[in-house]
Motif scaffolding. Structure first.
Motif, PDB file in Angstrom:
ATOM      1  N   SER A   1      25.949 -13.077   5.433  1.00  0.00           N
ATOM      2  CA  SER A   1      24.345 -13.019   5.518  1.00  0.00           C
ATOM      3  C   SER A   1      23.676 -14.079   4.714  1.00  0.00           C
ATOM      4  O   SER A   1      24.287 -14.951   4.216  1.00  0.00           O
TER       5      SER A   1
ATOM      6  N   ASP B   1      17.774 -13.760   1.934  1.00  0.00           N
ATOM      7  CA  ASP B   1      16.577 -13.765   2.693  1.00  0.00           C
ATOM      8  C   ASP B   1      16.573 -12.669   3.889  1.00  0.00           C
ATOM      9  O   ASP B   1      15.779 -11.627   3.905  1.00  0.00           O
ATOM     10  N   GLU B   2      17.699 -12.545   4.497  1.00  0.00           N
ATOM     11  CA  GLU B   2      17.957 -11.692   5.574  1.00  0.00           C
ATOM     12  C   GLU B   2      17.823 -10.223   4.897  1.00  0.00           C
ATOM     13  O   GLU B   2      17.503  -9.177   5.338  1.00  0.00           O
TER      14      GLU B   2
ATOM     15  N   GLU C   1      14.681  -8.909   3.702  1.00  0.00           N
ATOM     16  CA  GLU C   1      13.825  -8.919   5.003  1.00  0.00           C
ATOM     17  C   GLU C   1      14.118  -7.302   5.514  1.00  0.00           C
ATOM     18  O   GLU C   1      13.305  -6.501   5.916  1.00  0.00           O
TER      19      GLU C   1
ATOM     20  N   ASP D   1      23.002  -5.155   8.356  1.00  0.00           N
ATOM     21  CA  ASP D   1      22.461  -5.789   9.628  1.00  0.00           C
ATOM     22  C   ASP D   1      21.763  -4.456  10.369  1.00  0.00           C
ATOM     23  O   ASP D   1      22.154  -3.329   9.825  1.00  0.00           O
TER      24      ASP D   1
ATOM     25  N   SER E   1      19.716  -8.401  13.571  1.00  0.00           N
ATOM     26  CA  SER E   1      18.627  -8.133  12.685  1.00  0.00           C
ATOM     27  C   SER E   1      17.852  -9.601  12.940  1.00  0.00           C
ATOM     28  O   SER E   1      18.186 -10.418  13.237  1.00  0.00           O
TER      29      SER E   1
ATOM     30  N   LYS F   1      16.125 -12.824  12.118  1.00  0.00           N
ATOM     31  CA  LYS F   1      16.565 -13.935  11.213  1.00  0.00           C
ATOM     32  C   LYS F   1      15.290 -14.524  10.803  1.00  0.00           C
ATOM     33  O   LYS F   1      14.241 -14.705  11.311  1.00  0.00           O
ATOM     34  N   GLN F   2      15.429 -15.260   9.552  1.00  0.00           N
ATOM     35  CA  GLN F   2      14.525 -16.178   8.930  1.00  0.00           C
ATOM     36  C   GLN F   2      14.885 -17.665   8.817  1.00  0.00           C
ATOM     37  O   GLN F   2      15.966 -17.870   8.895  1.00  0.00           O
TER      38      GLN F   2
END
Length: 264
Positions: free
Chosen positions: A44, A47-48, A51, A69, A117, A119-120
Motif C-alpha cells: 500500500s 497516503d492510503e 486516508e 484496506d 479503498s 486511491k490518492q
C-alpha cells in the motif's frame, strides 16, 4: 451474482445506490512499527493508510488498530454507469470490472458493486543516486511523511491511542538519508562496533558526534526509536543517515527533512 432478464439498448447506463462499509483488513501496531514499513508490507502507501484511517499526523501507537484496506458495497441506482461510479470513488473502470468479475461494462439497477479503498494520486519520486557506501545522496525526492509509534504511550481508550503526543526531549530538524550494510565490500560494523550484518533490522543512525553524541538514544520521525551508533564522511552538521535492511529500502527512503528527538 443474481442475473436479471432485462431489455436494454447499447450504451444503456443502469442502476441506483447506497454505499455501505463491507469489510476491512486490520493490523494492530506493535512497538517499532512505522506507517512506511506497514505500507511496504501490505503493498500500500502511507497516503492510503492515512486516508483510510483518517490520520492527520504522522504518529501511530502500540496497540492501535489500523485498517489496511477498506471495501465498500455500492448499490447501483437508475442512471448510473461504471465510468461515473469509478470517477466518484477515484478508481478505474477496469478495476471495477476486475473486482466484480464483470464481463462487460453493463450494470443493473440494485446490483451490488464491490469497491476497494479509495486511491490518492501520488507523484513518483525521482531516483536518488547512491555513493560507494550505499548512502542515498541528496536529490529532489518528494517526501512521503511516515507515521511512527511514540514510546511508552499509555493507552486506555482508542481515542487516547490516536492522540498526537510527541516524545519528550530536545528536538532538532535534520536532513535524513539512508544506507545499508547490504553492499559489496561493506564490513557492516559501525563506528561503535555494532554488527549490522548480524541484525539487518537494527535501528541505527549515523550522526555528526558534535551534534548528536554517539550512543545517544533518539526518536526519528518516520523511522522510530534508534541509537546514534555510526558516523559517515558525508554526515556533517544537521544531517543523519538511517540504517535500513536493503538497498531498495534505502532508495525508497530517499532524502527527507525530519525531526529527531533526543531521548537520553
Amino acid at each position: 451474482m443474481n442475473k436479471k432478464v432485462v431489455a436494454f439498448a447499447i450504451g444503456l447506463s443502469i442502476v441506483g445506490t447506497a454505499t455501505t462499509t463491507a469489510s476491512a483488513e486490520e493490523y494492530q501496531v506493535v512497538k517499532g512499527d512505522s506507517l512506511w514499513e506497514i505500507a511496504q508490507e501490505y503493498e500500500s502507501s502511507v497516503d492510503e493508510l492515512k486516508e483510510i484511517n483518517e490520520l492527520e499526523k504522522d504518529m501511530i501507537f502500540p496497540g492501535q488498530t489500523l485498517q489496511i484496506d477498506k471495501e465498500i458495497v455500492y448499490i447501483v441506482k437508475k442512471g448510473d454507469s461504471l465510468s461515473e461510479i469509478a470517477s466518484e470513488h477515484n478508481v478505474e473502470v477496469d478495476e471495477l470490472i476486475e473486482w466484480n468479475s464483470l464481463s462487460s461494462d453493463l450494470i443493473l439497477i440494485d446490483q451490488e458493486l464491490r469497491i476497494q479503498s479509495v486511491k490518492q494520486v501520488v507523484n513518483e519520486p525521482q531516483t536518488a543516486s547512491a555513493e560507494t557506501t550505499e548512502t542515498v545522496e541528496e536529490s529532489e525526492v518528494e517526501e512521503t511523511p511516515v507515521a511512527v509509534e511514540a514510546e511508552e504511550v499509555e493507552e486506555t481508550t482508542t481515542s487516547e491511542a490516536n492522540a498526537s503526543e510527541n516524545p519528550a526531549g530536545e528536538t532538532i530538524t535534520v536532513t535524513a538519508t539512508a544506507y545499508t550494510a547490504e553492499c559489496t565490500g561493506c564490513s557492516g560494523i559501525t563506528a561503535t562496533g555494532i554488527n549490522l550484518n548480524e541484525d539487518r533490522n537494527k535501528k541505527v543512525i549515523a550522526v555528526d558526534p558534535s551534534v548528536i553524541p554517539l550512543g545517544t538514544r533518539v526518536y526519528v520521525e518516520g523511522y522510530g526509536e534508534a541509537i546514534a551508533g555510526d558516523t559517515g564522511g558525508a554526515i556533517k552538521g544537521s544531517k543523519i543517515d538511517i540504517h535500513v535492511p536493503t538497498k531498495d529500502e534505502a532508495f525508497q527512503w530517499g532524502v527527507r527533512t525530519v525531526d529527531v528527538t533526543i531521548l537520553d
